[in-house]
Design a protein around this motif. Structure first.
Motif, mmCIF file in Angstrom:
data_model
loop_
_atom_site.group_PDB
_atom_site.id
_atom_site.type_symbol
_atom_site.label_atom_id
_atom_site.label_comp_id
_atom_site.label_asym_id
_atom_site.label_seq_id
_atom_site.Cartn_x
_atom_site.Cartn_y
_atom_site.Cartn_z
ATOM 1 N N ARG A 25 0.844 -1.209 0.000
ATOM 2 C CA ARG A 25 0.000 0.000 0.000
ATOM 3 C C ARG A 25 0.875 1.253 0.000
ATOM 4 O O ARG A 25 0.561 2.243 -0.648
ATOM 5 C CB ARG A 25 -0.962 -0.037 1.176
ATOM 6 C CG ARG A 25 -1.935 -1.210 1.092
ATOM 7 C CD ARG A 25 -3.054 -1.168 2.121
ATOM 8 N NE ARG A 25 -2.663 -0.955 3.492
ATOM 9 C CZ ARG A 25 -2.281 -1.904 4.348
ATOM 10 N NH1 ARG A 25 -2.224 -3.169 3.952
ATOM 11 N NH2 ARG A 25 -1.970 -1.600 5.595
ATOM 12 N N TYR A 26 1.996 1.199 0.712
ATOM 13 C CA TYR A 26 2.960 2.297 0.735
ATOM 14 C C TYR A 26 3.477 2.566 -0.684
ATOM 15 O O TYR A 26 3.535 3.709 -1.130
ATOM 16 C CB TYR A 26 4.105 1.922 1.681
ATOM 17 C CG TYR A 26 5.179 2.951 1.863
ATOM 18 C CD1 TYR A 26 5.134 3.835 2.928
ATOM 19 C CD2 TYR A 26 6.259 3.033 0.986
ATOM 20 C CE1 TYR A 26 6.143 4.778 3.122
ATOM 21 C CE2 TYR A 26 7.262 3.967 1.168
ATOM 22 C CZ TYR A 26 7.195 4.833 2.239
ATOM 23 O OH TYR A 26 8.186 5.764 2.420
ATOM 24 N N GLU A 27 3.850 1.488 -1.401
ATOM 25 C CA GLU A 27 4.316 1.628 -2.787
ATOM 26 C C GLU A 27 3.247 2.281 -3.664
ATOM 27 O O GLU A 27 3.558 3.102 -4.531
ATOM 28 C CB GLU A 27 4.635 0.253 -3.389
ATOM 29 C CG GLU A 27 5.921 -0.364 -2.969
ATOM 30 C CD GLU A 27 6.118 -1.748 -3.601
ATOM 31 O OE1 GLU A 27 5.131 -2.388 -4.030
ATOM 32 O OE2 GLU A 27 7.275 -2.188 -3.663
ATOM 33 N N ALA A 28 1.998 1.905 -3.445
ATOM 34 C CA ALA A 28 0.904 2.473 -4.227
ATOM 35 C C ALA A 28 0.772 3.970 -3.975
ATOM 36 O O ALA A 28 0.498 4.750 -4.906
ATOM 37 C CB ALA A 28 -0.405 1.756 -3.915
ATOM 38 N N CYS A 29 0.991 4.400 -2.737
ATOM 39 C CA CYS A 29 0.974 5.844 -2.426
ATOM 40 C C CYS A 29 2.047 6.570 -3.231
ATOM 41 O O CYS A 29 1.797 7.658 -3.763
ATOM 42 C CB CYS A 29 1.208 6.085 -0.936
ATOM 43 S SG CYS A 29 -0.165 5.644 0.127
#
Length: 185
Positions: free
Chosen positions: A74-78
């Motif tokens: 999810r961090y990567e998606a941000c």
């Protein structure tokens, strides 16, 4: 290069890991799937020390931010959505900022929003200054150093006066000080 890792494909009713081996500067992989995946991750187990720039369609970043069971995914998606700078990306990041279970993802969403150079995104990032988790407020305060909107600057000033965390207060002061017009001081 000689690296073994995997690609993870996640669809509506499947997750498939495909082992890959990198031996050259560039590779092309073809992986049979039963349908188009909602999102794709490179090295999902974080087994390779790397700096990764993995461009994907916006809908894949949004699906990853909403559905990836790992905080790092999810961090990567941000990170990916923060580069897009459009209102659709802002909405997805704002939703994560308001709802993600992990403070680290919420903090990264606030940082991505503040860096988008989009008035709607700045307003959403400023709202993070009211998050219950101090680490999210701290990330937002630091990220808003280049705020342009007077309401955002007022929100930073309000945190200086009312936040219980000295780290958040210091970050708000630092961000406000970076916005001073030194020609008129």
């Amino acid at each position: 290069f000689h690296v073994k890792t995997a690609l993870r494909f996640t669809g509506a009713d499947y997750t498939k890991d495909e082992a890959i081996e990198i031996t050259q500067k560039e590779h092309t992989y073809y992986v049979p799937l039963k349908s188009r995946p909602d999102f794709v991750r490179f090295d999902p187990e974080l087994s390779v020390f790397k700096s990764l720039d993995f461009d994907k369609p916006k809908d894949m970043f949004k699906a990853q931010l909403e559905k990836d069971p790992t905080a790092y995914g999810r961090y990567e998606a941000c990170l990916g959505l923060g580069k897009l700078r459009d209102d659709d990306a802002v909405d997805a990041l704002k939703k994560a900022l308001d709802n993600d279970a992990f403070w680290g993802v919420r903090a990264r969403a606030a940082e991505a929003l503040a860096g988008m150079d989009n008035p709607k995104a700045e307003t959403a990032a400023a709202a993070a200054l009211s998050q219950p988790e101090a680490r999210v407020r701290l990330a937002a305060a630091k990220a808003l150093a280049k705020a342009k909107d007077d309401a955002t600057k007022a929100a930073l000033a309000d945190r200086v006066a009312h936040d219980e965390s000295p780290y958040v207060v210091a970050a708000c002061i630092d961000s406000l000080s970076q916005q001073l017009d030194t020609k008129h001081v």
